[in-house]
Design a protein around this motif. Structure first.
Motif, short mmCIF file in Angstrom:
data_model
loop_
_atom_site.label_atom_id
_atom_site.label_comp_id
_atom_site.label_asym_id
_atom_site.label_seq_id
_atom_site.Cartn_x
_atom_site.Cartn_y
_atom_site.Cartn_z
N ASP A 165 19.44 59.01 -1.69
CA ASP A 165 19.69 57.89 -0.78
C ASP A 165 20.37 56.74 -1.51
OD1 ASP A 165 18.36 59.41 1.03
OD2 ASP A 165 16.55 58.18 1.09
N PRO A 166 21.48 56.24 -0.99
CA PRO A 166 22.14 55.09 -1.60
C PRO A 166 21.35 53.81 -1.33
CG PRO A 166 23.25 55.66 0.43
CD PRO A 166 22.20 56.71 0.21
N ASN A 167 21.50 52.83 -2.17
CA ASN A 167 20.79 51.56 -1.94
C ASN A 167 21.58 50.40 -2.53
OD1 ASN A 167 18.45 50.04 -1.02
ND2 ASN A 167 18.03 49.69 -3.18
N TRP A 168 21.84 49.40 -1.72
CA TRP A 168 22.52 48.17 -2.14
C TRP A 168 21.46 47.17 -2.56
CZ3 TRP A 168 23.34 43.00 -0.35
CH2 TRP A 168 24.45 42.36 -0.90
N ALA A 169 21.18 47.10 -3.85
CA ALA A 169 20.16 46.16 -4.35
C ALA A 169 20.73 44.75 -4.34
CB ALA A 169 19.73 46.55 -5.77
N TYR A 170 19.88 43.78 -4.02
CA TYR A 170 20.37 42.41 -3.92
C TYR A 170 19.29 41.38 -4.23
CZ TYR A 170 17.93 42.33 0.61
OH TYR A 170 16.97 42.38 1.58
#
Length: 233
Positions: free
Chosen positions: A166-171
């Motif tokens: 699963d991709p994840n855009w950490a912020y």
């Protein structure tokens, strides 16, 4: 590998064009995962179609070779052991499609049969499985049943296609604004080939247009997707 941040920024740029809407990081995460799985799943259908198309001597122009290159990172191998007297084992947790199962020590390939075929073959002495002609059936999403039942501890090698992670855009949130945190351990890029970046953007845009009820976004995605296909052809 495709940069998760590149895709998110492109999606935001196109979605915000003419103030059509905003996509939150949480919404983007769900859509990014769905888009990646959609592209990955299409590889198997495209491979079947490409097999029947005329071939070319130029590898980088052959559709079959292009697909194989895109799928190569997902081809995995894993060894699973069972104890004597047990004939059930679990396929690797990330398995999507099992290519082959072999006995590790002998490299004997197991033949997959359906439940109906197993009932017939195992009840007939002439077709019943043997150690030199083993078979298996899938009895669940990951559960595998082996015939004949091993009489000693045995290791089986799974060659399979693994699902993309699963991709994840950490912020981090600074002054009320979400900013990408590329150094976070939670940041996860797409597993797909770099050439799929525009395809990901287009699919996510279409999903976004439905979720935030902005038909204009779907139109933008459709135009972008058509442009991409024309360039590839």
């Amino acid at each position: 590998m495709v940069s998760i941040d590149n895709v998110y920024q492109k999606v935001l740029t196109l979605a915000n064009k003419e103030q059509r809407g905003y996509l939150t990081p949480q919404e983007f995460k769900l859509m990014a995962n769905r888009a990646q799985l959609q592209i990955f799943d299409n590889y198997f259908h495209d491979l079947k179609t490409a097999f029947n198309k005329p071939k070319t001597d130029i590898n980088h122009g052959d559709e079959m070779e292009i697909l194989k290159q895109k799928m190569l990172p997902f081809k995995k191998e894993s060894t699973v052991a069972v104890t004597s007297g047990s004939n059930t084992l679990n396929a690797p947790v990330n398995s999507y499609f099992i290519d082959t199962i072999t006995i590790k020590d002998t490299n004997t390939i197991l033949t997959q049969l359906t439940n109906e075929e197993i009932k017939y073959t195992e009840s007939n002495p002439l077709t019943k499985s043997t150690t030199s002609r083993p078979v298996f059936q899938r009895t669940g999403t990951r559960l595998i049943k082996i015939y004949p039942t091993p009489t000693e501890d045995t290791s089986y090698v799974f060659n399979y296609w693994a699902k993309p992670t699963d991709p994840n855009w950490a912020y981090v949130v600074i002054k009320g604004r979400a900013l990408h945190n590329a150094t976070s351990s939670y940041n996860k890029n797409f597993d797909l080939h770099p050439s799929e970046e525009e395809n990901l953007v287009n699919i996510i845009l279409k999903l976004a247009g439905i979720v935030i009820q902005k038909p204009g976004i779907v139109e933008v995605a459709t135009v972008e997707q058509s442009s991409t296909k024309q360039e590839q052809n």
